[in-house]
Design an enzyme around this catalytic site. Structure first.
Site, PDB file in Angstrom:
ATOM      1  N   THR A  83       0.799  -1.234   0.000  1.00 40.83           N
ATOM      2  CA  THR A  83       0.000   0.000   0.000  1.00 40.83           C
ATOM      3  C   THR A  83       0.831   1.284   0.000  1.00 40.83           C
ATOM      4  O   THR A  83       0.266   2.371   0.091  1.00 40.83           O
ATOM      5  CB  THR A  83      -0.922   0.032   1.241  1.00 40.83           C
ATOM      6  OG1 THR A  83      -0.120  -0.149   2.404  1.00 40.83           O
ATOM      7  CG2 THR A  83      -1.994  -1.048   1.173  1.00 40.83           C
TER       8      THR A  83
ATOM      9  N   TYR B 260       0.909   1.413  -8.077  1.00 42.33           N
ATOM     10  CA  TYR B 260      -0.011   0.817  -7.085  1.00 42.33           C
ATOM     11  C   TYR B 260      -1.382   0.571  -7.719  1.00 42.33           C
ATOM     12  O   TYR B 260      -1.937  -0.530  -7.611  1.00 42.33           O
ATOM     13  CB  TYR B 260      -0.119   1.739  -5.860  1.00 42.33           C
ATOM     14  CG  TYR B 260      -1.267   1.386  -4.927  1.00 42.33           C
ATOM     15  CD1 TYR B 260      -1.197   0.287  -4.076  1.00 42.33           C
ATOM     16  CD2 TYR B 260      -2.432   2.168  -4.904  1.00 42.33           C
ATOM     17  CE1 TYR B 260      -2.254  -0.034  -3.227  1.00 42.33           C
ATOM     18  CE2 TYR B 260      -3.486   1.857  -4.055  1.00 42.33           C
ATOM     19  CZ  TYR B 260      -3.394   0.757  -3.225  1.00 42.33           C
ATOM     20  OH  TYR B 260      -4.444   0.448  -2.399  1.00 42.33           O
TER      21      TYR B 260
HETATM   22  N1  LIG Z   1      -4.804   2.308   3.072  1.00 42.95           N
HETATM   23  C1  LIG Z   1      -5.638   2.900   2.242  1.00 42.95           C
HETATM   24  O1  LIG Z   1      -5.799   4.130   2.254  1.00 42.95           O
HETATM   25  C2  LIG Z   1      -6.439   2.088   1.269  1.00 42.95           C
HETATM   26  C3  LIG Z   1      -6.326   0.722   1.200  1.00 42.95           C
HETATM   27  N2  LIG Z   1      -7.053   0.025   0.262  1.00 42.95           N
HETATM   28  C4  LIG Z   1      -6.934  -1.412   0.182  1.00 42.95           C
HETATM   29  O2  LIG Z   1      -7.510  -1.941   1.359  1.00 42.95           O
HETATM   30  C5  LIG Z   1      -6.799  -3.114   1.772  1.00 42.95           C
HETATM   31  C6  LIG Z   1      -6.343  -2.959   3.194  1.00 42.95           C
HETATM   32  O3  LIG Z   1      -5.496  -1.832   3.292  1.00 42.95           O
HETATM   33  P1  LIG Z   1      -4.870  -1.400   4.703  1.00 42.95           P
HETATM   34  O4  LIG Z   1      -5.453  -2.208   5.783  1.00 42.95           O
HETATM   35  O5  LIG Z   1      -4.934   0.076   4.772  1.00 42.95           O
HETATM   36  O6  LIG Z   1      -3.371  -1.818   4.485  1.00 42.95           O
HETATM   37  P2  LIG Z   1      -2.111  -1.554   5.432  1.00 42.95           P
HETATM   38  O7  LIG Z   1      -1.102  -0.837   4.657  1.00 42.95           O
HETATM   39  O8  LIG Z   1      -2.561  -1.015   6.740  1.00 42.95           O
HETATM   40  O9  LIG Z   1      -1.623  -3.041   5.710  1.00 42.95           O
HETATM   41  C7  LIG Z   1      -1.162  -3.824   4.680  1.00 42.95           C
HETATM   42  C8  LIG Z   1      -1.141  -5.255   5.165  1.00 42.95           C
HETATM   43  O10 LIG Z   1      -0.625  -6.054   4.102  1.00 42.95           O
HETATM   44  C9  LIG Z   1       0.327  -6.913   4.649  1.00 42.95           C
HETATM   45  N3  LIG Z   1       1.293  -7.317   3.635  1.00 42.95           N
HETATM   46  C10 LIG Z   1       2.078  -6.537   2.874  1.00 42.95           C
HETATM   47  N4  LIG Z   1       2.871  -7.296   2.093  1.00 42.95           N
HETATM   48  C11 LIG Z   1       2.562  -8.586   2.383  1.00 42.95           C
HETATM   49  C12 LIG Z   1       3.034  -9.828   1.924  1.00 42.95           C
HETATM   50  N5  LIG Z   1       4.010  -9.932   1.013  1.00 42.95           N
HETATM   51  N6  LIG Z   1       2.487 -10.954   2.430  1.00 42.95           N
HETATM   52  C13 LIG Z   1       1.539 -10.892   3.373  1.00 42.95           C
HETATM   53  N7  LIG Z   1       1.056  -9.741   3.849  1.00 42.95           N
HETATM   54  C14 LIG Z   1       1.566  -8.607   3.358  1.00 42.95           C
HETATM   55  C15 LIG Z   1       0.960  -6.142   5.759  1.00 42.95           C
HETATM   56  O11 LIG Z   1       1.619  -7.064   6.559  1.00 42.95           O
HETATM   57  P3  LIG Z   1       2.350  -6.751   7.948  1.00 42.95           P
HETATM   58  O12 LIG Z   1       1.241  -6.777   8.924  1.00 42.95           O
HETATM   59  O13 LIG Z   1       3.290  -7.885   8.087  1.00 42.95           O
HETATM   60  O14 LIG Z   1       3.023  -5.423   7.763  1.00 42.95           O
HETATM   61  C16 LIG Z   1      -0.252  -5.492   6.368  1.00 42.95           C
HETATM   62  O15 LIG Z   1      -0.896  -6.362   7.250  1.00 42.95           O
HETATM   63  C17 LIG Z   1      -5.705  -3.306   0.723  1.00 42.95           C
HETATM   64  O16 LIG Z   1      -6.179  -4.162  -0.269  1.00 42.95           O
HETATM   65  C18 LIG Z   1      -5.517  -1.921   0.138  1.00 42.95           C
HETATM   66  O17 LIG Z   1      -5.034  -1.979  -1.196  1.00 42.95           O
HETATM   67  C19 LIG Z   1      -7.924   0.637  -0.595  1.00 42.95           C
HETATM   68  C20 LIG Z   1      -8.080   1.974  -0.561  1.00 42.95           C
HETATM   69  C21 LIG Z   1      -7.379   2.821   0.400  1.00 42.95           C
HETATM   70  C1  LIG Z   2       1.621  14.375   4.515  1.00 45.66           C
HETATM   71  C2  LIG Z   2       0.987  15.281   3.471  1.00 45.66           C
HETATM   72  C3  LIG Z   2       0.361  14.742   2.377  1.00 45.66           C
HETATM   73  N1  LIG Z   2      -0.188  15.553   1.435  1.00 45.66           N
HETATM   74  C4  LIG Z   2      -0.886  14.966   0.299  1.00 45.66           C
HETATM   75  C5  LIG Z   2      -0.161  13.908  -0.506  1.00 45.66           C
HETATM   76  C6  LIG Z   2      -1.302  13.159  -1.134  1.00 45.66           C
HETATM   77  O1  LIG Z   2      -1.717  13.814  -2.317  1.00 45.66           O
HETATM   78  C7  LIG Z   2      -2.391  13.248  -0.100  1.00 45.66           C
HETATM   79  C8  LIG Z   2      -2.592  11.980   0.711  1.00 45.66           C
HETATM   80  O2  LIG Z   2      -1.357  11.504   1.164  1.00 45.66           O
HETATM   81  P1  LIG Z   2      -1.102  10.018   1.658  1.00 45.66           P
HETATM   82  O3  LIG Z   2       0.263   9.628   1.262  1.00 45.66           O
HETATM   83  O4  LIG Z   2      -1.465   9.917   3.081  1.00 45.66           O
HETATM   84  O5  LIG Z   2      -2.180   9.208   0.912  1.00 45.66           O
HETATM   85  P2  LIG Z   2      -2.075   8.087  -0.222  1.00 45.66           P
HETATM   86  O6  LIG Z   2      -0.923   7.231   0.045  1.00 45.66           O
HETATM   87  O7  LIG Z   2      -2.199   8.662  -1.569  1.00 45.66           O
HETATM   88  O8  LIG Z   2      -3.423   7.325   0.142  1.00 45.66           O
HETATM   89  C9  LIG Z   2      -3.896   6.336  -0.709  1.00 45.66           C
HETATM   90  O9  LIG Z   2      -3.431   5.102  -0.217  1.00 45.66           O
HETATM   91  C10 LIG Z   2      -3.751   4.019  -1.038  1.00 45.66           C
HETATM   92  C11 LIG Z   2      -3.257   2.757  -0.365  1.00 45.66           C
HETATM   93  C12 LIG Z   2      -5.160   3.996  -1.496  1.00 45.66           C
HETATM   94  O10 LIG Z   2      -5.667   2.960  -1.903  1.00 45.66           O
HETATM   95  C13 LIG Z   2      -5.899   5.292  -1.665  1.00 45.66           C
HETATM   96  O11 LIG Z   2      -7.310   5.148  -1.495  1.00 45.66           O
HETATM   97  C14 LIG Z   2      -5.406   6.368  -0.743  1.00 45.66           C
HETATM   98  O12 LIG Z   2      -5.891   6.212   0.575  1.00 45.66           O
HETATM   99  O13 LIG Z   2      -2.046  14.323   0.777  1.00 45.66           O
HETATM  100  C15 LIG Z   2      -0.130  16.933   1.574  1.00 45.66           C
HETATM  101  O14 LIG Z   2      -0.632  17.690   0.721  1.00 45.66           O
HETATM  102  N2  LIG Z   2       0.501  17.496   2.660  1.00 45.66           N
HETATM  103  C16 LIG Z   2       1.074  16.710   3.622  1.00 45.66           C
HETATM  104  O15 LIG Z   2       1.657  17.244   4.608  1.00 45.66           O
END
Ligand SMILES: NC(=O)C1=CN([C@@H]2O[C@H](COP(=O)(O)OP(=O)(O)OC[C@H]3O[C@@H](n4cnc5c(N)ncnc54)[C@H](OP(=O)(O)O)[C@@H]3O)[C@@H](O)[C@H]2O)C=CC1
Ligand SMILES: Cc1cn([C@H]2C[C@H](O)[C@@H](COP(=O)(O)OP(=O)(O)O[C@H]3O[C@@H](C)C(=O)[C@@H](O)[C@H]3O)O2)c(=O)[nH]c1=O
Ligand SMILES: [Mg+2]
Length: 313
Positions: free
Chosen positions: A63, A126
């Protein structure tokens, strides 16, 4: 019901453990080294089969959006091939799968909220890797729901709310982009939604419950406005705060290009699964409260509230 969740420390995984246990599900979090989505298909299948699940939720992913730009092979191994192998394993066990995907599969150019059948066009590695994961999951398993969520925040893992609270402790002013629109979504709300979808898949063979759905918080905003909401919520509880200066994306260079608009229309999920998630304006305070240290000074409003309550005896 025994639900296998991939990942152990992830925001959605930890939220599923909390909310699922409260609701009487047996939640098994499985992550590295026992289950590595970057490993081969046979290792992934063996690990999933050992857990003997009644349902599988793939909540693990690569992520780190900016890091992925220079780490394409790892992002695709985990988000695309790894997701496909989890789906293959669930299909072999004949158990339902919920797979999580992202708003970043879209190009951001539509002047309205995206629907499930709108054309995709990811702007980042990503986003491309997650899109390929969707394709592989659909190809491997017909008993699967793919839930695209967005802008996830929670008390767990790394997220924008935590980043703002951290930066807000030693800065008076933060520059935050205001030209990217999306739906902030609490991982705790996602967990509730996933559990409902899992239950529906287990209970009903209707094909309308399978396929791709959008599942995000019901209200959209931009990152700067979200940051302002975070600081207002924090300040009201005596936590860190900072002034937000609204900037354009061109003034905040990042390795990955983000979509200007990735708002998600979630009506399909509501009509098929009867699930709709609250607005971030409702869910944010609970998360901020849990992220603030316990020993902080109460805000003036809280002091008033406390003395009012104690004067009532
Ligand atoms: N975060 C966001 O803003 C968003 C997330 N999503 C999607 O939602 C889902 C959940 O995201 P979120 O909970 O935020 O993710 P996080 O970044 O919080 O956690 C990612 C998880 O994936 C695990 N992971 C990474 N690489 C591996 C690997 N090689 N094998 C096994 N596990 C692995 C990590 O393991 P470990 O615990 O060991 O670090 C961790 O538990 C994902 O599918 C993401 O793409 C969608 C939109 C927004
Ligand atoms: C820290 C910071 C970020 N930003 C901007 C950068 C970016 O455009 C936006 C959000 O930053 P982030 O890096 O937290 O967010 P980002 O990593 O882009 O978050 C995304 O993550 C993945 C996993 C998803 O799937 C998406 O839905 C989305 O949640 O804010 C600022 O403008 N000022 C700041 O001080
Ligand atoms: Mg990030």
């Amino acid at each position: 019901m025994r639900i296998l969740v991939t990942g152990t420390q992830g925001q959605v995984a930890r939220s599923l453990l909390e909310r699922g246990s409260e609701r009487g599900y047996e939640i098994i979090l499985l992550g590295r080294p026992h289950l590595d989505l970057a490993s081969g298909r046979s290792e992934i299948v063996a690990a999933v089969e050992r857990a003997r699940p009644d349902a599988v939720v793939n909540a693990a992913a690569y992520t780190a959006v900016d890091k992925a730009e220079a780490d394409e092979a790892a992002a695709f191994a985990i988000n695309a091939d790894g997701a496909g192998s989890v789906a293959y394993a669930a299909a072999r066990l004949a158990v339902p799968l919920v797979h999580t995907s992202t708003d970043y599969v879209f190009d951001g150019l539509k002047p309205a909220a995206f629907r499930e059948n709108d054309p995709v066009g990811p702007t980042s590695v990503y986003g491309r890797s997650k899109l390929d994961g969707e394709r592989q999951v659909l190809a491997e398993h017909d008993n699967a729901a793919i839930l695209r969520t967005a802008w996830v925040y929670s008390p767990f893992g790394a997220n924008f709310v935590k980043t703002m609270l951290r930066l807000g402790t030693d800065r008076e002013e933060l520059r935050v982009v205001s030209d990217q629109l999306g739906n902030p979504t609490s991982a705790l709300d996602i967990a509730d939604g996933i559990l409902k979808v899992v239950a529906n898949l287990a209970a009903d063979r209707d094909e309308n419950l399978r396929g791709i759905f959008h599942m995000a918080g019901s209200e959209s905003t931009n990152w700067a406005e979200f940051a302002e909401g975070i600081f207002a919520t924090s300040a009201a509880r005596g936590g860190p705060t900072a002034r937000v200066v609204r900037i354009g994306s061109s003034d905040f260079p990042t390795a990955a290009k983000r979509p200007a608009n990735s708002r998600l229309d979630c009506t399909k999920l509501q009509s098929a699964h009867q699930v709709s998630l609250p607005s971030w304006r409702t869910s944010l305070s609970d998360v901020v409260e849990r992220l603030l240290p316990g020993d902080r000074e109460p805000s003036p409003e809280q002091q008033t509230e406390t003395s009012r309550l104690s004067s009532q005896g």
